[in-house]
Enzyme design. Structure first.
Site, PDB file in Angstrom:
ATOM      1  CE1 TYR A 186       0.150   2.470   3.917  1.00 58.77           C
ATOM      2  CE2 TYR A 186       1.144   0.340   4.401  1.00 58.77           C
ATOM      3  CZ  TYR A 186       0.953   1.673   4.714  1.00 58.77           C
ATOM      4  OH  TYR A 186       1.581   2.227   5.813  1.00 58.77           O
ATOM      5  CB  CYS A 189      18.061 -13.906 -16.000  1.00 58.89           C
ATOM      6  SG  CYS A 189      17.818 -12.243 -15.286  1.00 58.89           S
ATOM      7  CG  HIS A 197      13.505 -15.313 -15.488  1.00 56.53           C
ATOM      8  ND1 HIS A 197      14.521 -15.981 -14.842  1.00 56.53           N
ATOM      9  CD2 HIS A 197      13.788 -13.997 -15.370  1.00 56.53           C
ATOM     10  CE1 HIS A 197      15.391 -15.105 -14.359  1.00 56.53           C
ATOM     11  NE2 HIS A 197      14.973 -13.894 -14.672  1.00 56.53           N
ATOM     12  CD  GLU A 199      13.853 -19.454 -15.042  1.00 60.81           C
ATOM     13  OE1 GLU A 199      14.440 -18.623 -14.337  1.00 60.81           O
ATOM     14  OE2 GLU A 199      13.687 -19.305 -16.278  1.00 60.81           O
TER      15      GLU A 199
END
Length: 1294
Positions: free
Chosen positions: A386, A1134, A1259, A1261
């Site tokens: 928040y 990555c 990614h 995976e």
């Protein structure tokens, strides 16, 4: 000392921003150039080969210009006498590369400044702008950096002369050392040491102050209370505990550990066996939950304050029971008004602030980055949060006063998992080894516990700054890997007892460890790992250096623990032993004395109990003045208010896909709009059970009604978490974080009433338990300005975080409206006819507070609401769901329209004629979208749960862009969805422009306004349900894949799971295994280098990892032989992509591969991006060419860097591009954010000429399961299309 130039340090737009800051401080600077410079402390001079190796090692990042820099030098380095995290990791890399003569590497930032008219005082001002005085120093000559390698002699402890000088000596020490001792505590210590017949040492007093600070002891929550002359029956803490006494259901641990634990699900947890092979282990994955605050440090220094706030909370989770696994995080901020330059809002008046704290704008620029960076590098997704701003002059029970968040709230929390047999801590046996796991002591973070217990402005500015810790998340990751290896051993877990090191450092953690275990301790100060030998015993024992844990390990298991630590490269030190006698003794062999010799009961005994004798103060307030409020203007203002406005700038900086177990992040639907009500994770990689968390808070309401504010926080947390499939309400557990300005007239009694409303009344009525929480009782900032006293006092603020076990994560409902069928929008209004506008977003943007506020009017109806929504969720009767909260009904509808990229037409006539109150009241409730055909069924379920009178038919969602609100036959508000979306996004856009590359921010803001944007879409050239690996798996032959990781890698488990599902035996291989020759790549048919932050991205993302291979002859040959061997496959993802791109000289057919450098936005980017598979030789992408599908992206350095245009053309001509970013129209793009890093031609994956080696930045995976995709077509089954990559690999190996 060797000096080596490094790469340019700042991009052009960063330089421009720095020049603007100079201008703001009236410093006439015309130009700045900045580059890194490296300093090497060597034992003997390097020979030519060693010099060349070191030069290459330190060549990373953007290419360095040939010219010699011009201008006045200001060199910013780590503070002499300290060793930076960068230095530790870079030195490790150098040693792993065989550079044994290099004793230490350090890095500075050389600023070359053109400012001919600056005087000495202005140069000092400029130096102050460029560095962090707690951690850095400024020099004017490169050779002065030799001071970095100077050595200092240890300083002895000091005694406080109370036997001769009495109380005065203690009072002086209290001020000088910033102990924050109360009068009765001074009396207690005076008596205790007089009874011992000796003078205390400074270290003993400091240790006492930290252990007994409000921060650590929670004196106010444990105090006795008298209100209006009446003695109250319970303390605050007892009222919280009442919730557990009333409803202990499903709670396994409460109030007695670093985090609470509730029952989870029996699932297959995926981890390695003793031989390093990954597999599923069927066991209970119970759920741990914790939420902390780190308010004081964030006010002083936002990045490290927020980073260490997240880091400390992660350690709390990992140190629960006998060791556990942190999983997913949440974060929150409350600050004063932002006052964005050029975007100051009508309600944002300038009220001033003290110099020692930063502005709200600075906090929200730097703080979220710090928190996100820690979570990112550690490898924990941050999935909900928040953000509130409040700062106003209000009429209160004390007359007119300033209320706001000059002392901010920085909330850090999360969930994790723990084995059933590890929930309770073990027994500390006499003689158990007492261990510090983690980084070394450094002279930072002194007195954090005491400092955070004071109102801002009461303490000395230097002590304030000294109390801020600094972060090293990669170190914490290494420590967590050790804890993981230990708990995965089950009954053989060597950890008997564990705590994290937080406030007070070892001086609090070690006494707590032995005391909780019913033991004393005998310690040796000089066995503590220490990067600053010149520190005094007090500084060594009491500093709050981060990323540390204290443990008790049985002597016979120490060798096993040592082996685990060495493999993970996690530093540790045995600093003592547990004793039978409840006494603390510390020896200092350097000075041959004892800085500590103290009975535990003096330190942690019955110190004086606090009594709070207070009065209630209330003011009725004036009703909202509505004469000058016009609906159209009100909508625009409210959509600009940060608590309502879009929060993309806070979200895309945080990794939201790591673990592969994220089922619901903040971003919703094909247009990825940040409106999710709750966060959801899967319990494992093989099930649909899960965990959910949400947040509720309505702090401004406390300025009118303390109890209502607390009730609403609970209610909002429930209306948020109801969006997923939980079942009975007793499954939901709460964390309560209480913030108040204790001692401010009326606030103490108001706090008591709020705690009572929740702990004694609402939660018992709902069957809710609060097994964990935290309090921060000094939420006031005082200072002097222009000769007068100023103060800003926070509203009493309760932040409720709700946690629950999830029955089926696939049933989670989002706010995304659907338009493909007849539908109905229903408002479920829990306001019981009330439409109070007091303390609403509407009131705030018109600088009012109003009188009557929203409240929980009926606990029974609230329970009925939750149960009804659960029944509807389980029955799959809801198309969309969104709770009503800040901004009211109009915001709820607008956000649903944004997520659905559609129009809305509603009629609010059934709710009366007060349009403003109907649209902007913030009573609890929700809007649901249902198929029109199921209206009768839904109405019946709502009626069954007592909600028949709460339901209002509003209208429907429809194709198009019109957003229309009717009052019967009259259209009271009409606007285009794209205009509303633009207003809603402007705050986030302006913050992005300030913080990141403004060109990228502008491109994203323009893209949001495209009414024709088709959103994420899928077009596949293969059937993802077809298991092409099945025939090979049927042969019962499983090729071995080396799942390769380096220290700091964090995506290896989900990678192993993807290969395991495709029919591989996935084996965990740490680089330390290869360097120590414990493992050899010749035993494997496939290799995958995984994502994360190897060495914390020191020496360039993936580059340090690569160079530790290239510069180690034996390991280099091992990799070269693997890549040369036919019938092998290699994948880099990555960080593994960045690493393998730097190994291209070893990989046949990879000589054209590019480098991957800093994103164009100059920011870590976490996106769910659309890519297209190019036709290429890649064996991983076989038969996938032409497919378009979304994929998880999380990186800071993913932009393709080529030598020149010819290099780029050669990559294209040889057909080596395997994946490209495309926009939602299917076109290859370089535009942000469809292309999150700015790579030329959209390139995000390349392959070798043979196709056997492929590297990619996204990614696959993390999204091989359909359920872990942020959005997906409804027809997808268990496997997402990216599973095809791994099955292709299995097929290739036969």
């Amino acid at each position: 000392m060797e000096i080596l130039r490094g790469s340019p340090a700042l991009s052009a737009f960063r330089i421009n921003k720095l020049l603007v800051r100079c201008k703001e401080h009236l410093l006439p600077v015309s130009d700045i150039y900045a580059e890194y410079v490296h300093f090497a402390d060597v034992s003997t001079p390097l020979n030519n080969d060693e010099q060349a190796k070191l030069t290459r090692l330190l060549k990373y990042g953007p290419s360095l210009a040939e010219h010699e820099p011009q201008g006045h030098l200001l060199l910013v380095t780590p503070r002499p006498g300290t060793i930076s995290p960068w230095s530790s990791k870079a030195t490790d890399i150098a040693h792993n590369c065989g550079l044994s003569k290099v004793l230490r590497l350090e890095r500075g930032l050389a600023f070359y400044i053109h400012a001919p008219t600056l005087n000495d005082e202005q140069w000092q001002q400029l130096g102050a702008l460029l560095h962090d005085r707690m951690m850095e120093s400024v020099f004017s000559d490169l050779k002065q950096a030799a001071a970095l390698f100077s050595h200092h002699q240890p300083a002895p402890f000091k005694r406080i002369e109370i036997l001769l000088q009495g109380r005065q000596a203690l009072e002086e020490a209290n001020v000088r050392l910033g102990l924050a001792l109360a009068e009765d505590e001074i009396d207690y210590l005076l008596e205790a040491f007089n009874n011992l017949g000796r003078n205390p040492t400074d270290i003993e007093l400091y240790m006492f102050a930290q252990a007994n600070s409000e921060h650590c002891r929670h004196k106010i929550f444990n105090a006795d209370w008298v209100i209006d002359g009446v003695t109250q029956p319970k303390s605050l803490f007892k009222m919280i505990k009442n919730t557990f006494e009333h409803t202990p259901d499903h709670v396994l641990s409460a109030y007695k550990d670093n985090a609470a634990v509730m029952e989870g699900s029996a699932v297959g947890r995926f981890y390695t066996d003793a031989n390093g092979q990954y597999d599923y282990h069927q066991e209970d994955a119970h759920i741990l939950m914790k939420v902390e605050t780190h308010n004081h440090p964030t006010a002083i220094s936002p990045w490290p304050g927020a980073a260490t706030g997240s880091g400390g909370e992660i350690r709390d989770e990992g140190a629960t029971g006998r060791g556990s696994k942190p999983k997913a995080g949440l974060v929150g901020f409350s600050v004063s008004n932002l006052r964005i330059p050029g975007f100051i809002q009508p309600w944002e008046e300038e009220f001033g602030k003290p110099d020692r704290i930063v502005s709200a704008l600075d906090i929200m620029t730097e703080g979220p980055l710090g928190g996100a960076a820690f979570n990112n590098e550690f490898g924990r997704p941050a999935l909900t949060g928040y953000f509130r701003t409040y700062e106003e002059r209000v009429d209160s029970h004390n007359g007119e006063e300033l209320r706001g968040y000059h002392k901010p709230i920085m909330l850090a929390g999360g969930i994790g998992n723990i084995r059933g047999d590890h929930v309770k801590k073990g027994e500390i046996i006499v003689g158990a080894k007492l261990i510090v796991l983690g980084g070394p002591s450094m002279n930072i973070g002194l007195g954090g516990g005491a400092a955070s217990s004071m109102a801002s402005g009461q303490s000395d500015a230097d002590l304030d700054f000294a109390s801020v810790q600094r972060d090293n998340p990669e170190m914490e990751r290494r420590c967590q890997e050790v804890i993981d290896r230990c708990w995965q051993l089950g009954e053989a877990n060597p950890i008997l007892f564990i705590h994290d090191v937080g406030a007070g450092g070892l001086s609090n953690a070690m006494p707590e460890l032995v005391s909780d275990g019913g033991r004393g301790g005998r310690f040796e100060l000089r066995d503590i790992l220490n990067d600053e030998p010149g520190m005094s015993p007090l500084e060594v024992w009491c500093n709050e250096s981060q990323e540390r844990y204290v443990l008790a390990v049985a002597p016979e298991q120490l060798a096993q623990f040592d082996e685990i630590c060495r493999r993970e490269r996690a530093p540790y030190a045995v600093i003592g032993e547990a004793t039978e006698e409840l006494h603390l003794t510390m020896n200092d062999r350097h000075f041959n004395n004892q800085p500590i010799d103290l009975p535990l009961d003096v330190l942690l005994g019955k110190t004086p109990k606090m009594l709070r004798d207070v009065e209630r103060k209330q003011v009725e307030g004036t009703p909202l003045q509505r004469d000058d409020i016009y609906l159209a203007e009100a909508v625009e203002r409210v959509l600009h208010l940060p608590v309502v406005a879009e929060k993309t700038f806070l979200i895309t900086i945080g990794d939201r896909s790591v673990t592969g177990m994220v089922a619901r992040d903040q971003m919703v639907g094909p247009w990825q709009v940040p409106v999710a009500d709750c966060a959801v994770t899967t319990a494992s990689l093989d099930s649909y059970y899960g965990e959910a968390m949400s947040i509720g808070e309505r702090a401004p309401v406390a300025l009118r009604n303390f109890a209502a504010s607390a009730r609403l926080a609970v209610g909002e947390a429930l209306t948020n978490i109801a969006a997923t499939h939980i079942g009975p309400l007793t499954r939901v557990k709460l964390s309560a974080n209480w913030m108040a300005a204790a001692g401010h007239p009326g606030e103490d009694a108001g706090l008591y009433d709020a705690v009572k409303a929740v702990g004694e009344e609402l939660c018992p009525a709902l069957g809710l338990t609060i097994p964990v929480g935290k309090d921060s009782m000094s939420m006031k900032t005082r200072w002097q300005e222009e000769g007068e006293d100023r103060a800003v006092t926070s509203p009493m603020s309760l932040v409720i975080s709700a946690f629950a076990r999830v029955e089926d994560v696939r049933n989670t409902v989002t706010p995304q409206l659907r338009t493909g069928q007849d539908n109905a929008l229903l408002l479920i209004d829990l306001g019981a006819g009330n439409k109070a506008l007091g303390a609403t977003a509407l009131a705030q943007v018109y600088r009012q507070l109003g009188r009557k506020t929203a409240d929980v009017h009926s606990p029974e109806q609230l329970a009925g609401f939750f149960n009804a929504i659960q029944e509807l969720v389980a029955a799959k009767a809801l198309l969309a769901y969104h709770d009503r909260s800040d901004g009211g009904l109009i915001v709820t509808l607008a956000e649903m329209a944004f997520a659905g990229h559609c129009g809305v037409t509603v009629d609010i006539a059934s709710q009366g004629e007060d349009t403003l109150a109907t649209l902007f009241n913030e009573e609890l409730g929700a809007v649901i979208q249902i198929p029109a055909a199921r209206r009768a069924e839904v109405d019946a379920i709502l009626a069954l749960h007592g909600l028949a009178d709460c339901v209002h038919y509003l209208g429907q969602a429809e194709e198009g862009t019109r957003f229309t609100i009717n009052q019967g036959a009259e259209a009271v508000y009409q606007e285009s969805r794209s205009t509303l979306r633009r207003w809603w996004a402007e705050t986030s856009w302006q913050m992005q422009r300030l913080r990141d590359n403004p060109q990228c921010a502008d491109q994203e803001h323009i893209a949001r306004q495209d009414d024709n944007d088709p959103g994420l879409n899928v077009s596949l050239t293969f059937d993802p349900k077809e298991d092409i690996a099945a025939p090979y798996i049927a042969k019962n032959v499983r090729p071995k894949v080396a799942v390769l990781r380096e220290q700091g890698v964090n995506s290896h488990v989900e990678m192993a799971a993807a290969f395991h599902r495709a029919g591989f035996d996935a084996i965990d291989i740490h680089m330390s295994d290869l360097l120590a020759n414990r493992r050899n790549l010749q035993d494997f048919q496939a290799l995958v280098a995984c994502g994360g932050f190897s060495y914390g991205d020191v020496l360039g993302a993936g580059e340090g990892w690569a160079k530790s291979i290239l510069f180690n002859a034996r390991v280099r040959d091992e990799f070269a032989e693997f890549f040369l061997r036919p019938q092998t496959l290699a994948l880099g993802v990555c960080n593994g992509c960045q690493m393998m791109s730097n190994l291209r000289e070893l990989i046949p057919g990879a000589d054209l591969w590019p480098r991957f450098v800093r994103n164009k936005s100059d920011r870590f980017e976490a996106r769910f991006s659309l890519v297209e598979v190019d036709k290429s030789p890649s064996l991983f992408m076989n038969d996938m060419a032409g497919s378009r599908m979304p994929i998880a992206v999380s990186h800071g350095e993913g932009q393709v860097e080529v030598r020149d245009d010819a290099h780029l053309a050669a990559i294209e001509e040889h057909g080596l591009v395997a994946l490209r970013y495309i926009n939602h129209y299917g076109q290859v793009t370089e535009n942000y954010p469809a292309n999150p890093n700015g790579s030329s031609n959209g390139i995000t994956a390349v392959t070798s000429t043979s196709g056997r080696a492929t590297v990619m930045m996204p990614h696959p995976e993390r999204v091989f399961r359909t359920v872990s995709n942020s959005w997906h077509p409804e027809e997808w089954g268990e496997d997402g299309p990216w599973m095809r990559m791994f099955r292709n690999a299995r097929r290739q190996l036969g």
